[in-house]
Design a protein around this motif. Structure first.
Motif, PDB file in Angstrom:
ATOM      1  N   ILE A 193      -3.433   2.029  -8.564  1.00 22.21           N
ATOM      2  CA  ILE A 193      -2.997   3.389  -8.836  1.00 22.21           C
ATOM      3  C   ILE A 193      -3.170   3.702 -10.317  1.00 22.21           C
ATOM      4  O   ILE A 193      -3.486   4.837 -10.700  1.00 22.21           O
ATOM      5  N   ASN A 209      -1.103   8.858  -2.526  1.00 26.54           N
ATOM      6  CA  ASN A 209      -0.619   9.165  -3.873  1.00 26.54           C
ATOM      7  C   ASN A 209      -1.750   9.151  -4.891  1.00 26.54           C
ATOM      8  O   ASN A 209      -1.814   9.994  -5.790  1.00 26.54           O
ATOM      9  N   ALA A 210      -2.654   8.192  -4.741  1.00 33.59           N
ATOM     10  CA  ALA A 210      -3.788   8.108  -5.662  1.00 33.59           C
ATOM     11  C   ALA A 210      -4.704   9.323  -5.511  1.00 33.59           C
ATOM     12  O   ALA A 210      -5.163   9.907  -6.501  1.00 33.59           O
ATOM     13  N   ASP A 262       0.354   4.673  -0.571  1.00 37.39           N
ATOM     14  CA  ASP A 262      -0.141   4.588  -1.948  1.00 37.39           C
ATOM     15  C   ASP A 262      -1.518   5.206  -2.112  1.00 37.39           C
ATOM     16  O   ASP A 262      -1.834   5.795  -3.157  1.00 37.39           O
ATOM     17  N   HIS A 275      -0.390  -2.671  -5.191  1.00 33.03           N
ATOM     18  CA  HIS A 275      -1.193  -1.464  -5.406  1.00 33.03           C
ATOM     19  C   HIS A 275      -0.969  -0.851  -6.783  1.00 33.03           C
ATOM     20  O   HIS A 275      -1.593   0.165  -7.103  1.00 33.03           O
ATOM     21  N   ALA A 290       4.054   3.842  -6.723  1.00 30.11           N
ATOM     22  CA  ALA A 290       3.419   2.679  -6.108  1.00 30.11           C
ATOM     23  C   ALA A 290       4.453   2.018  -5.206  1.00 30.11           C
ATOM     24  O   ALA A 290       5.424   1.427  -5.689  1.00 30.11           O
ATOM     25  N   ALA A 295       2.908   9.131 -10.311  1.00 30.31           N
ATOM     26  CA  ALA A 295       2.524   8.503  -9.048  1.00 30.31           C
ATOM     27  C   ALA A 295       3.489   7.373  -8.707  1.00 30.31           C
ATOM     28  O   ALA A 295       3.924   6.623  -9.584  1.00 30.31           O
ATOM     29  N   VAL A 318       3.370   6.049 -13.857  1.00 28.61           N
ATOM     30  CA  VAL A 318       3.327   5.356 -12.576  1.00 28.61           C
ATOM     31  C   VAL A 318       4.462   4.354 -12.543  1.00 28.61           C
ATOM     32  O   VAL A 318       4.758   3.710 -13.557  1.00 28.61           O
TER      33      VAL A 318
END
Length: 397
Positions: A352, A322-323, A319, A348, A343, A341, A360
């Motif tokens: 995010i 990804n952020a 994660d 998380h 999660a 994105a 997301v």
């Protein structure tokens, strides 16, 4: 920082290539003005009347043979302006060469052209500064370059043959004969039925032969280069050459979700570029458009065409990665690009959201909600699934 990034995005989104194309076309028009005035002065009643030795000699004599290169430069800039509209790299290269030649011509013929010299130099500098805007190459651009080069040489050869017509044996007195002599000389065939008999005509014929060899060789390489290069890459790497990345979707990750999303998008006809970590093992097909690198690096995203992408999807199993991918994407992508994105854990999800992706989602939250609603006998509709998949990306306050 926010204001600077906003200014940078506005600057990158402006159609600057259109402005540069218009400025280049205007520069070409200034070069063509003597020819346009000469044609207007002749006012031929028909093309047959215009395409005669006498008419063309009057046309050339009205501004001098030395101005013919000026007309060729003007025509070349007008045509290259069209290539700049399509961001063609070869059009940028040829335009820059023509502008340098134009500046040199104006300096050589320095008779009140100081403003045009300054304009041409400033325009050349602008092309150099914004060279990144012209990053596209294609067979069509190479063909355009070849066509312009051959046509320009042909115009030069026909005009020169008519202007020096009496210095050949037999004399060249019509356009058809001048065209025939030009083609024979450019192709270095040399039948010998028309021969130069003065120093000026011999030097002129020599220039046609040298330019013909150079232009034909360059044109063939410009057209055949992308084809041969693509075949070599296919033989060496075992896959097709890298496609032109525009209006595509970028996926970062090798998770099962990422690979399934890739397959679903390709099945629907979308162009997809995948960013994978170096030396990673994945299940993407051999013909996939793959880039090995760190997706959190803006240089890697730029290489993947992030600025022209429709979506950038961060679908890694970590994660935090990804952020960081979303943060890097915000630095290089345009306002039209949407970021997505994943999660992997619900804990998380809020973190995010704080980096501000456009969408997301969490598969764990989705699965838990669907299962609990099914057990409770609650309605599961499309709106509910959409809200679970793509909740608001705005950070919680």
């Amino acid at each position: 920082m926010l204001v600077r990034n906003q200014i940078k995005r506005i600057h990158e989104s402006l159609p600057l290539h259109w402005l540069l194309a218009i400025l280049v076309a205007f520069n070409g028009y200034t070069l063509l003005q003597p020819g346009v005035s000469a044609v207007y002065a002749l006012r031929p009643h028909s093309w047959n009347e215009w395409l005669t030795s006498d008419s063309l000699n009057v046309f050339i004599s009205s501004f001098g043979l030395v101005e013919v290169p000026r007309l060729m430069l003007g025509i070349g800039l007008q045509i290259m302006a069209a290539g700049l509209i399509f961001k063609a790299r070869i059009a940028w290269t040829v335009s820059l060469l023509l502008l340098v030649s134009t500046a040199g011509f104006f300096i050589w013929r320095s008779d009140g052209h100081g403003d045009l010299i300054a304009y041409t130099i400033v325009l050349a500098v602008m092309l150099v500064v914004y060279w990144r805007r012209f990053d596209r190459s294609s067979l069509a651009a190479g063909s355009l370059f070849a066509l312009v080069s051959i046509a320009s040489l042909l115009v030069y050869a026909v005009f020169g043959a008519l202007y020096l017509g009496q210095e050949f044996q037999p004399p060249i007195t019509d356009v058809v004969t001048a065209f025939y002599f030009s083609i024979v000389s450019m192709s270095t065939v040399g039948f010998g039925d028309i021969t130069p008999h003065t120093s000026a005509s011999r030097l002129f014929t020599t220039s046609i032969i040298i330019l013909g060899i150079s232009i034909f060789a360059t044109s063939i390489s410009a057209i055949a280069g992308p084809i041969i290069g693509g075949n070599l890459r296919r033989l060496v790497k075992g896959k097709a050459p890298t496609p032109m990345r525009k209006k595509h979707i970028i996926i970062a990750g090798i998770t099962p979700l990422a690979q399934n999303v890739y397959a679903a998008l390709r099945a629907r006809g979308h162009e997809v570029t995948v960013i994978v970590a170096p030396e990673s093992t994945h299940g993407y097909p051999e013909d996939a458009d793959l880039i090995e690198g760190d997706a959190t690096d803006t240089a890697v995203l730029e290489a993947a065409g992030a600025h022209d992408a429709l979506y950038i999807m961060a679908l890694r199993s970590d994660d935090s990665e990804n952020a960081f991918i979303i943060l890097a994407a915000k630095e290089v992508c345009s306002e039209k690009t949407q970021t997505v994105a994943l999660a992997n854990t619900t804990t998380h999800l809020k973190k995010i959201k704080r980096v501000g992706p456009d969408m997301v989602f969490s598969l764990q939250a989705l699965g838990a909600e669907i299962l609990s609603r099914t057990v409770a006998g609650e309605v599961i509709d499309n709106e509910m699934i959409a809200n679970l998949l793509f909740p608001s990306a705005e950070p919680d306050h």
